[in-house]
Design a protein around this motif. Structure first.
Motif, PDB file in Angstrom:
ATOM      1  N   VAL A   1       0.854  -1.198   0.000  1.00 59.07           N
ATOM      2  CA  VAL A   1       0.000   0.000   0.000  1.00 59.07           C
ATOM      3  C   VAL A   1       0.884   1.241   0.000  1.00 59.07           C
ATOM      4  O   VAL A   1       1.779   1.375   0.848  1.00 59.07           O
ATOM      5  N   LEU A   2       0.622   2.140  -0.925  1.00 57.30           N
ATOM      6  CA  LEU A   2       1.343   3.417  -1.009  1.00 57.30           C
ATOM      7  C   LEU A   2       0.363   4.564  -0.852  1.00 57.30           C
ATOM      8  O   LEU A   2      -0.704   4.573  -1.471  1.00 57.30           O
ATOM      9  N   PHE A   3       0.736   5.526  -0.011  1.00 56.50           N
ATOM     10  CA  PHE A   3       0.030   6.809  -0.006  1.00 56.50           C
ATOM     11  C   PHE A   3       1.064   7.895  -0.206  1.00 56.50           C
ATOM     12  O   PHE A   3       2.080   7.950   0.492  1.00 56.50           O
ATOM     13  N   ALA A   4       0.809   8.794  -1.151  1.00 55.81           N
ATOM     14  CA  ALA A   4       1.688   9.930  -1.401  1.00 55.81           C
ATOM     15  C   ALA A   4       0.839  11.189  -1.450  1.00 55.81           C
ATOM     16  O   ALA A   4      -0.097  11.282  -2.248  1.00 55.81           O
ATOM     17  N   GLY A   5       1.138  12.132  -0.586  1.00 60.76           N
ATOM     18  CA  GLY A   5       0.346  13.357  -0.569  1.00 60.76           C
ATOM     19  C   GLY A   5       0.534  14.112   0.726  1.00 60.76           C
ATOM     20  O   GLY A   5       1.486  13.894   1.476  1.00 60.76           O
ATOM     21  N   GLY A   6      -0.401  15.006   0.987  1.00 59.89           N
ATOM     22  CA  GLY A   6      -0.317  15.835   2.180  1.00 59.89           C
ATOM     23  C   GLY A   6      -1.038  15.220   3.365  1.00 59.89           C
ATOM     24  O   GLY A   6      -2.003  14.473   3.207  1.00 59.89           O
ATOM     25  N   TYR A   7      -0.551  15.544   4.546  1.00 61.96           N
ATOM     26  CA  TYR A   7      -1.221  15.119   5.774  1.00 61.96           C
ATOM     27  C   TYR A   7      -1.478  16.352   6.633  1.00 61.96           C
ATOM     28  O   TYR A   7      -0.582  17.168   6.858  1.00 61.96           O
TER      29      TYR A   7
ATOM     30  N   ALA B   1      -7.059  12.047   7.560  1.00 64.52           N
ATOM     31  CA  ALA B   1      -6.138  11.759   8.654  1.00 64.52           C
ATOM     32  C   ALA B   1      -6.533  10.478   9.378  1.00 64.52           C
ATOM     33  O   ALA B   1      -5.673   9.662   9.743  1.00 64.52           O
ATOM     34  N   THR B   2      -7.828  10.289   9.584  1.00 63.51           N
ATOM     35  CA  THR B   2      -8.301   9.079  10.255  1.00 63.51           C
ATOM     36  C   THR B   2      -8.006   7.837   9.432  1.00 63.51           C
ATOM     37  O   THR B   2      -7.557   6.808   9.957  1.00 63.51           O
ATOM     38  N   ILE B   3      -8.267   7.919   8.127  1.00 61.96           N
ATOM     39  CA  ILE B   3      -7.999   6.778   7.241  1.00 61.96           C
ATOM     40  C   ILE B   3      -6.517   6.432   7.241  1.00 61.96           C
ATOM     41  O   ILE B   3      -6.127   5.260   7.350  1.00 61.96           O
ATOM     42  N   LEU B   4      -5.664   7.437   7.158  1.00 60.22           N
ATOM     43  CA  LEU B   4      -4.227   7.183   7.126  1.00 60.22           C
ATOM     44  C   LEU B   4      -3.753   6.524   8.417  1.00 60.22           C
ATOM     45  O   LEU B   4      -2.905   5.623   8.394  1.00 60.22           O
ATOM     46  N   GLU B   5      -4.289   6.960   9.520  1.00 60.04           N
ATOM     47  CA  GLU B   5      -3.881   6.358  10.793  1.00 60.04           C
ATOM     48  C   GLU B   5      -4.310   4.898  10.859  1.00 60.04           C
ATOM     49  O   GLU B   5      -3.556   4.043  11.337  1.00 60.04           O
ATOM     50  N   ARG B   6      -5.505   4.597  10.356  1.00 60.69           N
ATOM     51  CA  ARG B   6      -5.961   3.201  10.366  1.00 60.69           C
ATOM     52  C   ARG B   6      -5.086   2.337   9.462  1.00 60.69           C
ATOM     53  O   ARG B   6      -4.682   1.225   9.832  1.00 60.69           O
ATOM     54  N   VAL B   7      -4.783   2.835   8.291  1.00 60.34           N
ATOM     55  CA  VAL B   7      -3.977   2.051   7.345  1.00 60.34           C
ATOM     56  C   VAL B   7      -2.546   1.902   7.850  1.00 60.34           C
ATOM     57  O   VAL B   7      -1.926   0.846   7.672  1.00 60.34           O
ATOM     58  N   ALA B   8      -2.022   2.936   8.491  1.00 55.06           N
ATOM     59  CA  ALA B   8      -0.661   2.846   9.033  1.00 55.06           C
ATOM     60  C   ALA B   8      -0.540   1.715  10.042  1.00 55.06           C
ATOM     61  O   ALA B   8       0.543   1.124  10.199  1.00 55.06           O
TER      62      ALA B   8
ATOM     63  N   HIS C   1       0.827  19.793  16.134  1.00 54.95           N
ATOM     64  CA  HIS C   1       1.482  19.645  14.832  1.00 54.95           C
ATOM     65  C   HIS C   1       2.152  18.286  14.664  1.00 54.95           C
ATOM     66  O   HIS C   1       2.680  17.994  13.588  1.00 54.95           O
ATOM     67  N   ARG C   2       2.160  17.475  15.711  1.00 55.00           N
ATOM     68  CA  ARG C   2       2.757  16.145  15.599  1.00 55.00           C
ATOM     69  C   ARG C   2       1.758  15.172  15.002  1.00 55.00           C
ATOM     70  O   ARG C   2       0.578  15.174  15.344  1.00 55.00           O
ATOM     71  N   ARG C   3       2.243  14.325  14.129  1.00 55.18           N
ATOM     72  CA  ARG C   3       1.385  13.303  13.542  1.00 55.18           C
ATOM     73  C   ARG C   3       1.257  12.129  14.504  1.00 55.18           C
ATOM     74  O   ARG C   3       2.147  11.902  15.335  1.00 55.18           O
ATOM     75  N   PRO C   4       0.150  11.372  14.415  1.00 55.70           N
ATOM     76  CA  PRO C   4       0.021  10.177  15.261  1.00 55.70           C
ATOM     77  C   PRO C   4       1.240   9.281  15.096  1.00 55.70           C
ATOM     78  O   PRO C   4       1.825   9.189  14.007  1.00 55.70           O
ATOM     79  N   SER C   5       1.627   8.612  16.150  1.00 53.42           N
ATOM     80  CA  SER C   5       2.866   7.827  16.127  1.00 53.42           C
ATOM     81  C   SER C   5       2.854   6.763  15.034  1.00 53.42           C
ATOM     82  O   SER C   5       3.889   6.497  14.416  1.00 53.42           O
ATOM     83  N   ALA C   6       1.679   6.149  14.793  1.00 52.61           N
ATOM     84  CA  ALA C   6       1.603   5.113  13.754  1.00 52.61           C
ATOM     85  C   ALA C   6       1.994   5.673  12.392  1.00 52.61           C
ATOM     86  O   ALA C   6       2.596   4.975  11.568  1.00 52.61           O
TER      87      ALA C   6
ATOM     88  N   MET D   1     -11.388   0.229 -10.305  1.00 49.56           N
ATOM     89  CA  MET D   1     -10.835   0.735  -9.046  1.00 49.56           C
ATOM     90  C   MET D   1     -11.664   0.171  -7.903  1.00 49.56           C
ATOM     91  O   MET D   1     -12.691  -0.481  -8.132  1.00 49.56           O
ATOM     92  N   LEU D   2     -11.238   0.434  -6.681  1.00 47.05           N
ATOM     93  CA  LEU D   2     -12.012   0.081  -5.497  1.00 47.05           C
ATOM     94  C   LEU D   2     -12.275   1.335  -4.682  1.00 47.05           C
ATOM     95  O   LEU D   2     -11.484   2.286  -4.700  1.00 47.05           O
ATOM     96  N   ALA D   3     -13.384   1.323  -3.938  1.00 48.92           N
ATOM     97  CA  ALA D   3     -13.743   2.459  -3.101  1.00 48.92           C
ATOM     98  C   ALA D   3     -14.043   1.970  -1.687  1.00 48.92           C
ATOM     99  O   ALA D   3     -14.388   0.808  -1.474  1.00 48.92           O
ATOM    100  N   TYR D   4     -13.902   2.869  -0.736  1.00 47.07           N
ATOM    101  CA  TYR D   4     -14.220   2.545   0.657  1.00 47.07           C
ATOM    102  C   TYR D   4     -15.165   3.606   1.220  1.00 47.07           C
ATOM    103  O   TYR D   4     -15.170   4.761   0.794  1.00 47.07           O
ATOM    104  N   ASP D   5     -15.972   3.165   2.198  1.00 50.94           N
ATOM    105  CA  ASP D   5     -16.949   4.058   2.825  1.00 50.94           C
ATOM    106  C   ASP D   5     -16.443   4.662   4.127  1.00 50.94           C
ATOM    107  O   ASP D   5     -16.867   5.751   4.518  1.00 50.94           O
ATOM    108  N   ASN D   6     -15.578   3.941   4.828  1.00 55.02           N
ATOM    109  CA  ASN D   6     -15.066   4.406   6.115  1.00 55.02           C
ATOM    110  C   ASN D   6     -13.756   3.674   6.411  1.00 55.02           C
ATOM    111  O   ASN D   6     -13.277   2.868   5.589  1.00 55.02           O
ATOM    112  N   GLY D   7     -13.194   3.934   7.573  1.00 60.43           N
ATOM    113  CA  GLY D   7     -11.904   3.356   7.900  1.00 60.43           C
ATOM    114  C   GLY D   7     -11.888   1.841   7.939  1.00 60.43           C
ATOM    115  O   GLY D   7     -10.975   1.207   7.404  1.00 60.43           O
TER     116      GLY D   7
END
Length: 362
Positions: free
Chosen positions: A180-186, A194-201, A235-240, A308-314
């Motif tokens: 899984v790759l994510f490239a972009g802004g946080y 932000a919630t999705i990224l934390e779950r995937v991390a 300003h700190r990102r979640p540790s995950a 493609m695939l889509a998701y509704d929530n985390g």
């Protein structure tokens, strides 16, 4: 048609460009290095990429590039970047001015354009506060809701799309070791993403997850050795996320990583309602990865379960990742379908045909 296309640079991309293009290069040399790196190439019209002698391209906010041109053309030191851009347009005898950076060069700039310019067109696919673009003949974008907002401000608008960069054909034909790759802004302000990224991390212990994030200067300080002594907690990102975060990537480097990834994660930032189809969607599908993005209204060719695939929530996002990787043969067929479909619908040839049709209707 004498076409002039102006673009701009992300501040975080500038360091890469300066590394690739030393200050010793002349205007043409620096521009050539930029074009070969492909940053933003999905927006560049076919004559620009083909090197048509009647087409001219520049990044109007690139101090090094623009001042090189000014020096080479006998313009005195100290003039503004706006004055240099106007001089370039006059020197080129531009007939059609296509601006990808209208926030920097809005209506006030259009009113200063030389008389050779017959049509003024800009691209803007994001909310823009009170900026005035009414002096442009048409505002282009790929989000209907944002185009409607421009119409309400008195602008003529037209639906237009990024196009698959032909160079993408070079990437994504071998192994894909990144799951899984994510490239972009946080940003915490974009709470859904932000919630999705934390779950995937959180999956990084069980699979290969890579996040290439564009972090603000305050975030970099907050997560540095002195950050814990400063009041920068927000300003700190979640540790995950912080534990797996890598620097942002652009251009060919981005294409290469997408080509090494099975799934490219995407998420909107609540700027266009239910409209979807940002640049990362085209980049992911164009390089043959499986796009996994949040549910919404996508443009033609981006069809959930088919290309493609889509998701509704985390939780649904995690389920989609696990299921796709568990049956990668099936998921890869969806990705392959997406690459073919997007390559056909959003080719550079079709983009240029659509641009000329919009121009003819003005």
């Amino acid at each position: 048609m004498r076409l002039f296309q102006n673009s701009g640079l992300y501040p975080s991309y500038l360091a890469r460009l300066n590394t690739l293009a030393p200050n010793t290069l002349d205007f043409e040399g620096r521009r050539r290095v930029f074009m070969e790196d492909r940053f933003g190439a999905l927006h560049f019209l076919q004559p620009i990429l083909d090197g048509d002698p009647d087409a001219f391209f520049t990044n109007g906010d690139d101090q090094v590039l623009q001042r090189r041109w000014a020096t080479e053309n006998g313009i005195r030191a100290g003039v503004t970047l706006e004055d240099i851009l106007l001089a370039q347009i006059e020197h080129h005898r531009t007939e059609v001015f296509y601006n990808l950076d209208p926030m920097r060069y809005p209506s006030a700039f259009c009113r200063k354009l030389p008389g050779s310019v017959r049509k003024k067109i800009c691209w803007r696919a994001a909310p823009s506060g009170q900026v005035d673009l009414t002096a442009y003949d048409v505002v282009l974008g790929n989000f209907p809701s944002i185009l409607e907002a421009w119409r309400s401000k008195g602008c003529q608008t037209a639906l237009f799309f990024p196009a698959v960069d032909p160079v993408m054909d070079e990437f994504g034909h071998g192994d894909r070791p990144i799951d899984v790759l994510f490239a972009g802004g946080y940003s915490r302000h974009h709470s859904t993403r932000a919630t999705i990224l934390e779950r995937v991390a959180s999956l990084s212990g069980a699979m290969q997850v890579m996040f290439c994030l564009d972090a603000s200067r305050l975030t970099q300080i907050a997560e540095g050795p002195l950050g814990r002594f400063l009041p920068l907690r927000k300003h700190r990102r979640p540790s995950a996320i912080a534990q797996i975060a890598k620097p942002p990537i652009f251009g060919r480097q981005l294409y290469e990583l997408i080509g090494q990834s099975k799934i490219v994660l995407n998420g909107a930032i609540d700027m266009a309602g239910r409209d979807r189809g940002n640049m990362r969607c085209f980049e992911a599908m164009g390089c043959g990865a499986l796009l996994l993005s949040d549910a919404g209204n996508y443009p033609e060719g981006m069809d959930e379960g088919e290309t493609m695939l889509a998701y509704d929530n985390g939780e649904h996002c995690l389920d989609q990742i696990r299921e796709a990787l568990a049956d990668w043969g099936k998921a890869k067929k969806i990705a392959d379908n997406g690459r073919r479909r997007i390559g056909d619908l959003y080719s550079k040839e079709r983009q240029w045909v659509l641009f000329k049709a919009i121009l003819a209707g003005l």
